[in-house]
Design a protein around this motif. Structure first.
Motif, short mmCIF file in Angstrom:
data_model
loop_
_atom_site.label_atom_id
_atom_site.label_comp_id
_atom_site.label_asym_id
_atom_site.label_seq_id
_atom_site.Cartn_x
_atom_site.Cartn_y
_atom_site.Cartn_z
N ALA A 171 2.36 1.53 -3.44
CA ALA A 171 1.31 1.98 -4.46
C ALA A 171 1.08 3.40 -4.25
O ALA A 171 1.03 4.19 -5.27
CB ALA A 171 0.16 1.31 -4.29
N GLY A 172 1.08 4.10 -3.06
CA GLY A 172 0.79 5.30 -2.63
C GLY A 172 1.99 6.20 -3.32
O GLY A 172 1.74 7.16 -4.06
N TRP A 210 0.47 9.41 -15.53
CA TRP A 210 0.48 8.03 -16.24
C TRP A 210 -0.84 7.29 -15.61
O TRP A 210 -1.49 6.50 -16.32
CB TRP A 210 1.59 7.20 -16.04
CG TRP A 210 1.52 5.69 -16.56
CD1 TRP A 210 1.70 5.39 -18.00
CD2 TRP A 210 1.07 4.51 -15.82
NE1 TRP A 210 1.57 3.85 -17.94
CE2 TRP A 210 1.14 3.58 -16.73
CE3 TRP A 210 0.89 4.29 -14.62
CZ2 TRP A 210 0.77 2.20 -16.15
CZ3 TRP A 210 0.60 3.04 -13.97
CH2 TRP A 210 0.41 2.02 -14.81
N LEU A 211 -0.60 7.38 -14.30
CA LEU A 211 -1.98 6.87 -13.28
C LEU A 211 -3.34 7.47 -13.84
O LEU A 211 -4.29 6.68 -14.21
CB LEU A 211 -1.86 7.10 -12.08
CG LEU A 211 -2.93 6.30 -11.08
CD1 LEU A 211 -2.76 4.81 -11.23
CD2 LEU A 211 -2.67 6.57 -9.62
N LYS A 212 -3.16 8.86 -14.26
CA LYS A 212 -4.89 9.47 -14.95
C LYS A 212 -4.96 8.77 -15.86
O LYS A 212 -6.16 8.87 -16.20
CB LYS A 212 -4.31 10.91 -14.74
CG LYS A 212 -5.58 11.68 -14.93
CD LYS A 212 -5.33 13.12 -15.06
CE LYS A 212 -6.72 13.81 -15.55
NZ LYS A 212 -6.37 15.33 -15.68
N LYS A 265 1.84 10.14 -11.56
CA LYS A 265 0.24 10.53 -11.58
C LYS A 265 -0.22 10.77 -12.86
O LYS A 265 -1.64 10.46 -13.20
CB LYS A 265 0.02 11.65 -10.56
CG LYS A 265 0.73 13.01 -10.75
CD LYS A 265 0.74 14.03 -9.92
CE LYS A 265 1.68 15.21 -10.22
NZ LYS A 265 1.48 16.37 -9.25
N GLU A 320 0.62 -1.19 -0.12
CA GLU A 320 -0.09 0.13 0.02
C GLU A 320 0.76 1.40 0.18
O GLU A 320 0.52 2.32 -0.86
CB GLU A 320 -1.02 0.12 1.42
CG GLU A 320 -2.20 -1.04 1.23
CD GLU A 320 -2.98 -1.19 2.34
OE1 GLU A 320 -2.49 -0.26 3.51
OE2 GLU A 320 -4.11 -1.40 2.52
N GLN A 354 -4.51 5.73 -17.44
CA GLN A 354 -4.80 4.56 -17.03
C GLN A 354 -6.21 4.32 -16.59
O GLN A 354 -6.89 3.74 -16.63
CB GLN A 354 -3.74 3.72 -16.23
CG GLN A 354 -2.40 3.45 -17.03
CD GLN A 354 -2.47 2.93 -18.10
OE1 GLN A 354 -2.87 1.78 -18.15
NE2 GLN A 354 -1.75 3.21 -18.94
N LEU A 355 -6.28 5.44 -15.56
CA LEU A 355 -7.46 5.52 -14.83
C LEU A 355 -8.72 5.89 -15.76
O LEU A 355 -9.71 5.26 -15.87
CB LEU A 355 -7.59 6.55 -13.67
CG LEU A 355 -8.74 6.39 -12.74
CD1 LEU A 355 -9.30 5.16 -12.33
CD2 LEU A 355 -8.75 7.59 -11.95
N LEU A 383 4.16 5.28 -5.80
CA LEU A 383 4.25 5.32 -7.21
C LEU A 383 3.06 6.08 -7.85
O LEU A 383 3.34 6.83 -8.93
CB LEU A 383 4.16 3.79 -7.68
CG LEU A 383 5.20 3.15 -7.38
CD1 LEU A 383 4.90 1.55 -7.58
CD2 LEU A 383 6.40 3.56 -8.18
N ALA A 384 1.93 6.20 -7.22
CA ALA A 384 0.89 6.97 -7.50
C ALA A 384 1.03 8.56 -7.63
O ALA A 384 0.89 9.13 -8.26
CB ALA A 384 -0.45 6.68 -7.02
N PHE A 385 1.84 8.86 -6.63
CA PHE A 385 2.38 10.47 -6.64
C PHE A 385 3.44 10.56 -7.67
O PHE A 385 3.18 11.73 -8.14
CB PHE A 385 2.85 10.62 -5.18
CG PHE A 385 3.31 11.87 -5.01
CD1 PHE A 385 2.34 12.92 -4.92
CD2 PHE A 385 4.65 12.40 -5.22
CE1 PHE A 385 2.95 14.39 -4.86
CE2 PHE A 385 5.19 13.56 -4.94
CZ PHE A 385 4.16 14.78 -4.65
#
Length: 218
Positions: free
Chosen positions: A110-111, A120-122, A118, A107, A124-125, A113-115
């Protein structure tokens, strides 16, 4: 005499801690079993258990996966913690502790990497949401999940109502024979507090009417 009394006092505290851990973990174990049972029952109702190849057929997310995975992890952890505390089995207690530590570490990772990623995560989301919009009518559980999300967050699609053009039932192409053409799901509509019954047809033709209004205004 005092040494014996001290020994009994330590034993009593140890017993309280042991049964506290046992009680906590047995609740955790039963809750995990309930989640796992609900997930397997949902798959059985949809015929997935009789044909496991259908698990990968859905283009979007099957919400039952959440129940199965979360329930399975809780069941294993609860079992290890419960039996480990009751039987004072150090191997099971170590497994329980290491597993909890691993979950916390994942967790935290993941937090971070998400920061860091962000953007790339956006992307993918957005891709994930769009895939689920396309599969809206393919699975009743996914449909209920999307409706709940849109009602809870007062949204419609990832960016707006036009995202529903990606769904074959709601797109605005002239060849679309669906009655829901140029519409949106009812969960996109603003609810009238005075209505006791949900109007599931409130999204019909709403984007068609908006397009016609723009054409007239131009």
């Amino acid at each position: 005499m005092s040494r014996k009394h001290h020994h009994l006092k330590e034993s009593e505290v140890s017993c309280c801690v042991k049964y506290f851990l046992f009680g906590f973990n047995i609740l955790f174990w039963l809750l995990g079993a309930a989640f796992l049972g609900i997930g397997l029952w949902a798959w059985a109702e949809k015929g997935v258990l009789s044909n496991l190849s259908t698990i990968t057929d859905l283009g979007g997310l099957d919400p039952v996966w959440l129940f199965v995975v979360v329930g399975g992890v809780m069941f294993i952890l609860g079992f290890a913690g419960c039996i480990g505390a009751l039987r004072e089995n150090t191997s099971l207690l170590k497994f329980f502790s290491v597993f909890l530590g691993l979950i916390f570490f994942l967790e935290l990772t993941a937090g971070i990497l998400a920061f860091v990623f962000k953007d790339w995560l956006k992307d993918q989301l957005n891709l994930f949401i769009n895939n689920n919009v396309k599969a809206y009518r393919d699975d009743i559980d996914l449909q209920n999940l999307i409706d709940f999300a849109q009602e809870y967050w007062s949204c419609c699609g990832a960016h707006g109502p036009d995202d529903w053009n990606m769904n074959i039932y709601f797109n605005c192409t002239d060849l679309n024979p669906s009655r829901e053409r140029c519409g949106v799901p009812f969960s996109c509509c603003v609810k009238d507090p005075a209505e006791d019954v949900i109007n599931t047809q409130c999204g019909y033709d709403v984007r068609l009417q908006w397009t016609m209004y723009i054409m007239v205004w131009i």
